[in-house]
Scaffold this motif. Structure first.
Motif, PDB file in Angstrom:
ATOM      1  N   GLY A   3       0.594  17.231   3.509  1.00  0.00           N
ATOM      2  CA  GLY A   3       1.115  18.416   2.834  1.00  0.00           C
ATOM      3  C   GLY A   3       1.971  18.141   1.610  1.00  0.00           C
ATOM      4  N   GLU A   4       2.279  16.888   1.311  1.00  0.00           N
ATOM      5  CA  GLU A   4       3.111  16.556   0.155  1.00  0.00           C
ATOM      6  C   GLU A   4       2.258  15.951  -0.955  1.00  0.00           C
ATOM      7  N   ARG A   5       2.557  16.356  -2.183  1.00  0.00           N
ATOM      8  CA  ARG A   5       1.812  15.837  -3.333  1.00  0.00           C
ATOM      9  C   ARG A   5       2.089  14.349  -3.491  1.00  0.00           C
ATOM     10  N   VAL A   6       1.007  13.588  -3.771  1.00  0.00           N
ATOM     11  CA  VAL A   6       1.107  12.127  -3.869  1.00  0.00           C
ATOM     12  C   VAL A   6       1.206  11.700  -5.329  1.00  0.00           C
ATOM     13  N   LYS A   7       2.195  10.858  -5.605  1.00  0.00           N
ATOM     14  CA  LYS A   7       2.393  10.354  -6.964  1.00  0.00           C
ATOM     15  C   LYS A   7       1.474   9.156  -7.228  1.00  0.00           C
ATOM     16  N   VAL A   8       1.453   8.197  -6.290  1.00  0.00           N
ATOM     17  CA  VAL A   8       0.659   6.978  -6.443  1.00  0.00           C
ATOM     18  C   VAL A   8      -0.059   6.688  -5.131  1.00  0.00           C
ATOM     19  N   ILE A   9      -1.352   6.323  -5.226  1.00  0.00           N
ATOM     20  CA  ILE A   9      -2.097   5.811  -4.075  1.00  0.00           C
ATOM     21  C   ILE A   9      -2.503   4.384  -4.429  1.00  0.00           C
ATOM     22  N   LYS A  10      -2.099   3.444  -3.596  1.00  0.00           N
ATOM     23  CA  LYS A  10      -2.562   2.062  -3.728  1.00  0.00           C
ATOM     24  C   LYS A  10      -3.574   1.861  -2.607  1.00  0.00           C
ATOM     25  N   ASP A  11      -4.847   1.808  -2.968  1.00  0.00           N
ATOM     26  CA  ASP A  11      -5.928   1.650  -1.991  1.00  0.00           C
ATOM     27  C   ASP A  11      -6.224   0.155  -1.896  1.00  0.00           C
ATOM     28  N   GLN A  12      -5.627  -0.499  -0.910  1.00  0.00           N
ATOM     29  CA  GLN A  12      -5.721  -1.952  -0.753  1.00  0.00           C
ATOM     30  C   GLN A  12      -7.012  -2.317  -0.037  1.00  0.00           C
ATOM     31  N   ARG A  13      -7.904  -2.969  -0.768  1.00  0.00           N
ATOM     32  CA  ARG A  13      -9.186  -3.404  -0.217  1.00  0.00           C
ATOM     33  C   ARG A  13      -9.115  -4.894   0.079  1.00  0.00           C
ATOM     34  N   PRO A  14     -10.065  -5.441   0.826  1.00  0.00           N
ATOM     35  CA  PRO A  14     -10.002  -6.868   1.183  1.00  0.00           C
ATOM     36  C   PRO A  14      -9.938  -7.801  -0.027  1.00  0.00           C
ATOM     37  N   ASP A  15     -10.618  -7.451  -1.120  1.00  0.00           N
ATOM     38  CA  ASP A  15     -10.677  -8.366  -2.255  1.00  0.00           C
ATOM     39  C   ASP A  15     -10.025  -7.816  -3.516  1.00  0.00           C
ATOM     40  N   SER A  16      -9.476  -6.615  -3.459  1.00  0.00           N
ATOM     41  CA  SER A  16      -8.860  -6.016  -4.640  1.00  0.00           C
ATOM     42  C   SER A  16      -8.057  -4.790  -4.224  1.00  0.00           C
ATOM     43  N   ALA A  17      -7.539  -4.095  -5.220  1.00  0.00           N
ATOM     44  CA  ALA A  17      -6.832  -2.847  -4.949  1.00  0.00           C
ATOM     45  C   ALA A  17      -7.225  -1.836  -6.019  1.00  0.00           C
ATOM     46  N   VAL A  18      -7.315  -0.567  -5.620  1.00  0.00           N
ATOM     47  CA  VAL A  18      -7.612   0.527  -6.547  1.00  0.00           C
ATOM     48  C   VAL A  18      -6.378   1.423  -6.556  1.00  0.00           C
ATOM     49  N   TYR A  19      -5.953   1.806  -7.755  1.00  0.00           N
ATOM     50  CA  TYR A  19      -4.773   2.642  -7.893  1.00  0.00           C
ATOM     51  C   TYR A  19      -5.174   4.017  -8.396  1.00  0.00           C
TER      52      TYR A  19
END
Length: 153
Positions: free
Chosen positions: A90-106
Motif C-alpha cells: 500500500g505504500e509508494r515505492v521510491k526504489v526497487i533493487k531487483d537482485q538477480r543471481p548474476d546482476s541487479a535491475v533497478y
C-alpha cells in the motif's frame, strides 16, 4: 655368419598377417583419437540449435507479454503497479533493487515520491525468494549512483 645364412625368409602368409595387424593398429589408434572431437562437435551443434530456438522464442515474446509476466511475479509478492508507480503493502515505492543471481535491475519512481524502498531477492533460478526494505541511506546511494536527484519533478 653361418647362422644368418641359415635363417629362413618370411613366408607370404607372414607378410600378409603383419600388414593386416599393422593396419588394424593404426586404424584403431586414429579412430579412438577422433572420438572426443566428434562428441564435442555434436555437443556444440546441439547447444547452438538450442540457443537458436531460445532466441526465436524470445523474439516472439513481445515486451507487453514480458511486462505482464513481470508484474504477475511482483504481484505475487505484494508489489503492485498503478499509474506508472510501484506500491508495496500500500505504500509508494521510491526504489526497487531487483537482485538477480548474476546482476541487479533497478527501478526508480519517476518522481522519487515513494515512501519506501525495497529489495527483491531471487534464488539461483531467478525465482523471487523474498522482499526486504532498503534503508534510506541505501536508497539515496542507489539514486545518486544512477545519476538522479533525490526529488525530480
Amino acid at each position: 655368419m653361418g647362422a644368418i645364412m641359415d635363417a629362413k625368409r618370411k613366408t607370404k602368409a607372414a607378410h600378409i598377417m603383419t600388414g593386416i595387424l599393422t593396419f588394424g593398429i593404426i586404424f584403431t589408434a586414429s579412430s579412438v583419437g577422433s572420438l572426443p572431437a566428434a562428441n564435442c562437435e555434436a555437443y556444440y551443434a546441439r547447444e547452438s540449435e538450442k540457443k537458436e530456438r531460445e532466441n526465436e522464442q524470445a523474439q516472439n515474446y513481445d515486451d507487453g507479454q514480458k511486462e505482464k509476466v513481470h508484474l504477475e511475479k511482483y504481484a505475487a509478492c505484494g508489489i503492485k503497479k498503478k499509474e506508472g508507480a510501484y506500491y508495496y503493502k500500500g505504500e509508494r515505492v521510491k526504489v526497487i533493487k531487483d537482485q538477480r543471481p548474476d546482476s541487479a535491475v533497478y527501478r526508480f519512481d519517476p518522481e522519487r515520491k515513494g515512501a519506501v524502498s525495497i529489495k527483491v531477492i531471487r534464488d539461483k533460478k531467478g525465482r523471487i525468494k523474498r522482499v526486504v526494505y532498503l534503508t534510506e541511506k541505501e536508497a539515496a546511494r542507489l539514486i545518486k549512483r544512477a545519476g538522479l536527484k533525490e526529488t525530480d519533478a
